[in-house]
Design a protein around this motif. Structure first.
Motif, PDB file in Angstrom:
ATOM      1  N   TYR A   1      31.018  42.693  48.810  1.00  0.00           N
ATOM      2  CA  TYR A   1      31.999  43.081  47.561  1.00  0.00           C
ATOM      3  C   TYR A   1      31.336  43.216  46.390  1.00  0.00           C
ATOM      4  CZ  TYR A   1      35.684  41.797  50.869  1.00  0.00           C
ATOM      5  OH  TYR A   1      36.786  41.920  51.961  1.00  0.00           O
ATOM      6  N   SER A   2      30.114  42.420  46.171  1.00  0.00           N
ATOM      7  CA  SER A   2      29.319  42.733  44.959  1.00  0.00           C
ATOM      8  C   SER A   2      28.960  44.256  44.558  1.00  0.00           C
ATOM      9  CB  SER A   2      28.459  41.657  44.465  1.00  0.00           C
ATOM     10  OG  SER A   2      27.358  41.779  45.277  1.00  0.00           O
TER      11      SER A   2
ATOM     12  N   PRO B   1      33.107  46.642  45.026  1.00  0.00           N
ATOM     13  CA  PRO B   1      34.260  45.695  44.965  1.00  0.00           C
ATOM     14  C   PRO B   1      35.513  46.399  45.698  1.00  0.00           C
ATOM     15  CG  PRO B   1      33.239  46.317  42.905  1.00  0.00           C
ATOM     16  CD  PRO B   1      32.531  47.006  43.985  1.00  0.00           C
TER      17      PRO B   1
END
Length: 178
Positions: free
Chosen positions: A170-171, A174
């Motif tokens: 997700y980083s 996103p």
């Protein structure tokens, strides 16, 4: 089929081999040898080349998991293993004498790799020593100008290691769907 590569690193005894084993869909490849230096006071064997595991995702993607040796004398493997990697999962043991020093050492050692990818930190063994707290790690990073996701994890628990992998993904993107 799309393949991705995530690197697990950190000091000796933090749970890199265990973490990869807890989440891998295949029997992990482990290159442990009998410890012959000061490591033998912590555990009988140590990773000398790498650990390897793999996660297969539903959409025909695979994530290859590579664990680095924790000893600095094997740091030549760190650069080899990070080639083509999309991010770093840094494991830090709260039970080591100076976990902040460990964290800063590995963040610095992988600075170039992290600069072109992302990093997530998992703090292990908080059940053995509850201080420093996660908030203290955030303050250490803030003082260094870094914003990095940090989680308390048990390397033996698949859900905990899955959380680290998901946070890293997700980083990186996103917009990923859960």
């Amino acid at each position: 089929m799309n393949d991705h590569k995530i690197i697990f690193s950190g000091p000796v005894g933090v749970g890199k081999t265990t973490a990869i084993g807890s989440i891998s869909d295949i029997e992990p490849v482990i290159t442990d040898e009998k410890a012959s230096d000061m490591t033998k006071t912590q555990k009988p064997g140590t990773t000398v080349a790498m650990d390897y595991g793999m996660i297969s995702l539903d959409n025909r993607e695979r994530i290859h998991l590579y664990g680095t040796p924790g000893q600095e004398r094997f740091n030549f493997m760190w650069e080899i293993l990070t080639q083509g990697g999309i991010g770093l999962i840094l494991l830090i043991s709260n039970n080591r004498p100076d976990p902040f020093s460990d964290m800063h050492f590995f963040l610095d050692a992988f600075k170039q790799f992290i600069g072109s990818t992302k990093v997530v930190i998992g703090v292990t063994q908080m059940d053995l020593r509850n201080k420093p707290r996660l908030e203290d790690y955030y303050l250490q990073l803030e003082d260094s100008g870094l914003k990095v996701p940090i989680f308390e994890v048990d390397a033996r628990v698949k859900r905990d290691i899955s959380l680290l992998v998901e946070a890293l993904l997700y980083s990186i993107d996103p917009g990923l769907e859960g």
